[in-house]
Write a protein that holds these residues in place. Structure first.
Motif, mmCIF file in Angstrom:
data_model
loop_
_atom_site.group_PDB
_atom_site.id
_atom_site.type_symbol
_atom_site.label_atom_id
_atom_site.label_comp_id
_atom_site.label_asym_id
_atom_site.label_seq_id
_atom_site.Cartn_x
_atom_site.Cartn_y
_atom_site.Cartn_z
ATOM 1 N N GLY A 1 4.076 -1.613 4.143
ATOM 2 C CA GLY A 1 3.753 -0.686 3.081
ATOM 3 C C GLY A 1 5.015 -0.328 2.213
ATOM 4 N N ARG A 2 4.566 0.469 0.898
ATOM 5 C CA ARG A 2 5.480 0.854 0.060
ATOM 6 C C ARG A 2 6.859 1.642 0.755
ATOM 7 N N SER A 3 6.611 2.126 1.741
ATOM 8 C CA SER A 3 7.405 2.820 2.356
ATOM 9 C C SER A 3 8.716 1.972 3.173
ATOM 10 N N GLY A 4 8.159 0.601 3.291
ATOM 11 C CA GLY A 4 9.142 -0.102 3.868
ATOM 12 C C GLY A 4 8.491 -0.263 5.536
ATOM 13 N N LEU A 5 7.706 0.754 5.976
ATOM 14 C CA LEU A 5 7.271 0.370 7.421
ATOM 15 C C LEU A 5 6.323 -0.769 7.364
ATOM 16 N N LEU A 6 6.380 -1.332 8.593
ATOM 17 C CA LEU A 6 5.548 -2.650 8.921
ATOM 18 C C LEU A 6 4.296 -2.010 9.598
ATOM 19 N N MET B 1 0.743 -1.167 0.002
ATOM 20 C CA MET B 1 0.095 -0.087 -0.135
ATOM 21 C C MET B 1 0.848 1.192 0.063
ATOM 22 N N THR B 2 0.610 2.314 -0.641
ATOM 23 C CA THR B 2 1.115 3.525 -0.687
ATOM 24 C C THR B 2 0.801 4.165 0.673
ATOM 25 N N ASP B 3 1.344 3.828 1.811
ATOM 26 C CA ASP B 3 0.896 4.516 3.051
ATOM 27 C C ASP B 3 0.993 6.083 3.258
ATOM 28 N N TYR B 4 1.733 6.850 2.783
ATOM 29 C CA TYR B 4 1.724 8.063 2.702
ATOM 30 C C TYR B 4 0.545 8.661 2.548
ATOM 31 N N GLN B 5 -0.296 8.030 1.682
ATOM 32 C CA GLN B 5 -1.631 8.686 1.154
ATOM 33 C C GLN B 5 -2.789 8.572 2.283
ATOM 34 N N ILE B 6 -2.263 7.550 3.215
ATOM 35 C CA ILE B 6 -3.525 7.560 4.381
ATOM 36 C C ILE B 6 -2.882 8.157 5.751
ATOM 37 N N THR B 7 -1.608 8.121 5.941
ATOM 38 C CA THR B 7 -1.059 8.208 7.328
ATOM 39 C C THR B 7 -1.733 9.840 7.685
#
Length: 192
Positions: free
Chosen positions: A44-49, A12-18
């Motif tokens: 996530g796509r950022s590498g964060l879990l 998922m492109t996590d920055y879009q929802i954070t």
């Protein structure tokens, strides 16, 4: 305290929802509940879990104020997700979707058949067929070019419009006192 579901998935492109989850969780006092199909770590796509709090099938009868689905290349549209999306549509709860995967979920659930929407997937090409399936699920006659489109309880956005997406969701929940308050918040966040 109202509850907001956020669907998370590998890639998922996590920055879009954070940004919006931060605003809803802190400023609006909403309980953010991350959901997924399986009880496993999500990367996530950022590498964060991320660890889902609940499974999609566990929240089908939960009383919530809305669902947010981020973008990415993810095409696993399971029946329980379609059921959840359609339940929230029927209840007129928020359905927020951004970028590719988010808007595909709403399209596959049939939610976009009677609302105006936007998506970055303006053409159903080979890449989309490989990720999301052969058939184009989008009702193209309802597609509007725009960064964010809000039609009734459905908010869709281009992937790069994550700030506008967040602001529109805040507006949906009446977090601004008036239009001037919304404009000032937008200027502050965007540095205008």
């Amino acid at each position: 305290m109202g509850k907001i579901l956020v669907f998370i998935f590998d890639g998922m492109t996590d920055y879009q929802i954070t940004f919006i989850t931060h605003l809803l969780g802190t400023d609006a006092g909403k309980k953010i509940i991350s959901i997924s199909y399986e009880d496993k770590m999500i990367k996530g796509r950022s590498g964060l879990l991320y660890k889902p709090e609940r499974l999609v099938k566990e929240v089908l009868n939960e009383n919530v104020e809305g669902l947010i689905i981020g973008g990415g290349c993810y095409g696993d549209t399971k029946p329980e997700m379609i059921q959840l999306i359609n339940k929230l549509k029927f209840e007129k709860k928020l359905l927020g979707a951004i970028c590719g995967a988010g808007t595909v979920f709403l399209a596959k659930a049939g939610v976009l058949n009677d609302v105006k929407y936007t998506t970055p997937i303006v053409k159903w090409a080979q890449e989309q067929m490989e990720v999301y399936g052969e058939r184009d699920p989008f009702p193209r006659e309802n597609l509007i070019e725009g960064r964010v489109i809000r039609d009734r309880n459905v908010i869709t956005a281009q992937g790069t419009a994550f700030i506008d997406f967040g602001i529109e969701i805040c507006d949906w929940f009446d977090l601004f006192e008036n239009e001037e308050d919304r404009d000032n918040f937008t200027k502050d966040i965007k540095g205008l």
